[in-house]
Every structure is written in structure tokens, then in C-alpha cells.
Design a protein around this motif. Sequence first.
Motif, PDB file in Angstrom:
ATOM      1  N   SER A 101       0.841  -1.204   0.000  1.00 41.50           N
ATOM      2  CA  SER A 101       0.000   0.000   0.000  1.00 41.50           C
ATOM      3  C   SER A 101       0.869   1.244   0.000  1.00 41.50           C
ATOM      4  O   SER A 101       0.566   2.225  -0.679  1.00 41.50           O
ATOM      5  N   GLU A 124      -9.737  -2.238   1.862  1.00 43.29           N
ATOM      6  CA  GLU A 124      -9.330  -2.761   3.166  1.00 43.29           C
ATOM      7  C   GLU A 124      -9.299  -1.692   4.229  1.00 43.29           C
ATOM      8  O   GLU A 124      -9.497  -1.961   5.393  1.00 43.29           O
ATOM      9  N   GLU A 125      -8.961  -0.467   3.806  1.00 43.03           N
ATOM     10  CA  GLU A 125      -8.816   0.584   4.790  1.00 43.03           C
ATOM     11  C   GLU A 125      -9.830   1.685   4.512  1.00 43.03           C
ATOM     12  O   GLU A 125     -10.261   1.868   3.378  1.00 43.03           O
ATOM     13  N   ASP A 171      -6.730  -1.795  -4.103  1.00 40.54           N
ATOM     14  CA  ASP A 171      -6.048  -2.403  -2.948  1.00 40.54           C
ATOM     15  C   ASP A 171      -7.093  -3.067  -2.048  1.00 40.54           C
ATOM     16  O   ASP A 171      -7.744  -2.411  -1.279  1.00 40.54           O
TER      17      ASP A 171
END
Length: 468
Positions: A101, A124-125, A171
Motif C-alpha cells: 500500500s 481494506e482501509e 487495494d
Amino acid sequence: MSKRSLTFVCQNCGAAFSRWQGKCEACSEWNTLSEEGAERSAGPGRKAGKGRLFALEALTGEAHDAPRLASGLAELDRVTGGGFVRGSVLLVGGDPGIGKSTLLIQAAAALARAGHRAVYISGEEAVAQVRLRADRLGLREAAVELAAETSVEDIIATLSEGKIPRLIVIDSIQTMWTDMVESAPGTVTQVRGSAQGLIRFAKKTGAAIILVGHVTKDGQIAGPRVVEHMVDAVLSFEGEGSHQFRILRAVKNRFGPTDEIGVFEMTGAGLREVANPSELFLSERDLGQPGTAVFAGIEGTRPLLVEIQALVAPTSLGTPRRAVVGWDPSRLSMILAVLEAHCGVRLGGHDVYLNVAGGMRIQEPAGDLAAAAALVSSLANAPLPADAVYFGEVSLSGAVRPVAQSAARLKEAAKLGFNQAIVPEAVRTEAVEPGLKVTDVRSLTALVADIAARGKAPRLVKTGGQDR
Ligand code: TYD
Ligand code: MG
């Protein structure tokens, strides 16, 4: 057999079955079948029935103009073969926490700074987390567009509006899901379906897409094994957790070489490019200690000097230990066998440890001579000259054989201040570097005799008769 009835898909190999069973007949894995819906349609807006006619083209037609876009990170560009190709899809794999990342937000920011539209989509974030990282990297001002999204249809719809981005980072691919497939997110079918959707978008619009893929414990890119065949390039981001630097390697590349590496250092302010890796790998060298040899290696087109460390110590075990980090264990066995058989070096009562310093991994056979030198140096308690580099392949007969790109290796050694090179015989007549004394060894026996003669405890080594 009707395709629609095949609804149980093996999560390991992707084989499809009409009913559930405990073992996949295709790959013999147990308990890997899971129920998945068939894809709703073969392609976007395609009706069943007669195919559409299309024109066939000649090979001499026009190629894309300005096909590459340099990322601004020279090490990344080196691995991709000069930048991101328009409409290409790249898969970046690596262990969790290795810095995927971080690398990609830095690449996106560099492109945004150069005035291109770059989008970073994290599955994911949260956006705030991505911002926090960018803050830490000093990239706050870069005009990267962020989103936390996982639906491929939503992503494609959003990105089709307005100016098409030059770079899109996803991502990660494992978190994406598409309406076209009716199985749970994370399954092989979902990952494949999502990747297909994104690849189609890239080819249609000319945007470059980078997919992040997670790696399983055994080093494979989880699930997206199937994706590897679909994308244009697969890069793997590697490194030892305890070491600062990371190596980016091309595993597959439709637009460039696959033997190049990019070297980065993980610092408090993100990944820093390392333009001269040899200096980094040699920076903390124990000068004048027995058991260390400097190997003049080549990674792709780039020379790389690394230190090989060996420890040979009397064993207290029935079967002596052989441990190796950063090198092929079977090559170590081979070198040990050659030392025993041809050079009279008895290692049966010794543990042998071999380590390539700095977390580097040597793959070329040219490392044989340096490894052998380090081993003998440790056994004989004889430090090798601190200003010498070694390279050469050792054959089973104990001969030292020439390797490719000797001139580049010698040049790098001279550049870094080394005064001696111990090399295979054929190199001697090749390019000569000023200030570098080139010594040739014809056989491992000669090398062992040389090192033993320097030793503080030469009795440990019994050289096997004939010299050079
Ligand atoms: P990250 O890019 O989140 O890894 P991945 O996406 O591959 O899972 O990187 C996480 C690690 O990197 C984390 O352990 C901390 C380290 N790190 C630094 O050392 N310095 C930094 O500036 C950043 C952003 C991360
Ligand atoms: Mg990550």
C-alpha cells in the motif's frame, strides 16, 4: 454437458463440478469445493445467439502512441520496463505488511504531482486511514483521488465519468466483488470475475490498473493464481521483516524484462529508492573476519555486490546441521560435496551455516565460488582479503567455470573500491579494470590451498594433493 449445471467450484484450482464432493478430482485437494452461481452472461450486454462480425487486422498496423507513463519512481519503472503501459493491468503481490500500500500510494502521488489523474481505491482501509498514511509520507498535497469501495460495478461506473484516470490502484483484488457472479467475496470465482471486469475497463479506456494481491503462507498469490494469467504483469514485493529494504521483482511481464529488480528501503517516511544497492548491502560489513566473502553478482542487468557469510563449527549432533538463508540449500550440499570429494576438506563433523547478508537472495550459480570461499575461510579460520570480490560457478568435478557478464561485475567492484577479484580462468583475458587485480582460479582445490595458506589454524584443512 450443460455449463449451467456446473455450480461447485474448487477454490484451489478452479475446476467446476455439478455436485458437491469432498475431494476435488482435478487437483486432489480435500474440502475445497464450494457452491458458486454461474456467471449471468458471457459478456457485457451480449445477447445469446449469432456472433457479431469483426475485422481482422494486419500485424503492421499502428501501435498505441506514447504507450508508457513513467511513474516517477525510478526503481518501479525499472521493474515494469519503463513505466505503466496504457490499458495494462499489473498485479502486485507480497506478504501482509511488506509495504504494498505504501509503494502504490507513493506511485499514485508521484503521478498526480506530474499532473495525471490518479485514483486509489482501498477495499481494506477507510479513507481516513489512507489519508493518515499519506500524511506520514508527506504526500498530503498530492492530488490523488481516494475512495473506500469494493463493488466493481460502482467503481467502473464512477471512473467512467469525466476524464479517464491514467492510473487506478485497487487495494486489494481479494476484497472486490462483482454483481456478475453470485458467490461470496474472496472466492476464486469472485476474484476472477472482479479482475475480468477491471481488465475489460482498462483495455477499453486505456487506464493503467494496478491490482494488489495477498500472498498465502506458501508464497503464492492467494486466490488470484487464476488472475496471474489474465494480467499483463505480475510483480512481487519481497523482503525480510527484520530488514529495512524491500525488493520488487517482475515475475511475469508482457512489456518488459522479468529479471530486473527494484530496491527500496523502508524508512520512517515511507519507501526510499536505493539507486546503488551494493553500497547498502555492504554497508555493515565485518572487515577481516573469517567466513565472509563478497560476491559480485548480477540481478537482471544490474551488478550487485553482496556479502556471503559462513560459519563452520564442530557439531555436537549425530547428524551435523546444514542451515542456509538466502541461497539454495541444494547448491550448498553440492559445494560441500565437491569440497569433500575433490579438495580433501572434511566437513562431516561440522555444522555449516550460510547466510547472505541483508536479506538478499542469490539465485545465480555464479555465487558458488564466493560461497565456497566463505565456507573454507570459516573452517580454516582464515580471513579473506577485505578488498576482494569472488564470482564463478563450481562444477561437480571441482572446476571453476566462467559466468556471464564478467565485465559488469568487475566494473562494479572497481567502482566500490575493491582491489582484487578472484574469478574463473576465462575472465582474465576479458575487460581489465584499472586498479583491480584479477586473479584466476582454475579449480576449487587451488582456492582451498590459497585460503588454507593464509589460515591461523591451517591444520583443520587437509588439501587434497595436487595444486592448481
Ligand atoms: P503497508 O504498505 O501497509 O503494507 P501492505 O499494504 O503490504 O500490507 O506497510 C505496512 C508496514 O510498513 C508497517 O509495518 C509499517 C511500515 N511503514 C514504515 O515503516 N514507514 C512508513 O512510512 C509506512 C507508511 C509504513
Ligand atoms: Mg495494504
